[in-house]
Design an enzyme around this catalytic site. Sequence first.
Site, PDB file in Angstrom:
ATOM      1  N   THR A  36      44.887  34.407  50.386  1.00 52.32           N
ATOM      2  CA  THR A  36      43.817  34.120  51.347  1.00 52.32           C
ATOM      3  C   THR A  36      42.796  33.071  50.918  1.00 52.32           C
ATOM      4  OG1 THR A  36      42.253  35.790  50.532  1.00 52.32           O
ATOM      5  CG2 THR A  36      43.945  36.543  52.084  1.00 52.32           C
ATOM      6  N   GLY A  65      47.452  39.296  32.917  1.00 54.28           N
ATOM      7  CA  GLY A  65      47.154  39.972  31.670  1.00 54.28           C
ATOM      8  C   GLY A  65      45.718  39.811  31.211  1.00 54.28           C
ATOM      9  N   GLU A  99      39.210  45.009  40.237  1.00 51.18           N
ATOM     10  CA  GLU A  99      37.997  44.743  41.024  1.00 51.18           C
ATOM     11  C   GLU A  99      37.723  45.904  41.975  1.00 51.18           C
ATOM     12  OE1 GLU A  99      37.975  39.887  41.478  1.00 51.18           O
ATOM     13  OE2 GLU A  99      38.157  41.112  43.268  1.00 51.18           O
TER      14      GLU A  99
END
Length: 141
Positions: A36, A65, A99
Amino acid sequence: MAGAVYAAVPSSSSSSPSASRWSTYDVFLSFRGEDTRNNFTHDLYDALVKKNIETFKDDEKLKIGDLISEALKKAIKESRFAIIIFSTNYANSRWCLEELALIMEECWEKKHHCQKVFPVFLKGVDPLDLEHQKGSFGEPF
């Protein structure tokens, strides 16, 4: 979409007592960059900025990673609102899941001064797949 987000996001100069806790950003955007970044998220970010809404959008290229940076953790903690843009591949990103976990942790741990979280489900993403952890959200969750 941007109009609805603007209506829900007060400016950073709000005089509410909890507004001072979030001094850095009004909005934190969580999104899968390759899905996006150059379309929906770009347009949403531009609309928010044009309305003088201080918005955090991570534009760095992140390596698989890598650990979530302290600066990113700080941006999440110091944002009044989080907009999570669920694309079909969002849950396939370890970074996005980290997140999301930090955003939800911030919200649940501080119930009285909770960061507000707004999910956006892009075309092809069924909110029930996320709720029931199936489809593209099944295995990663």
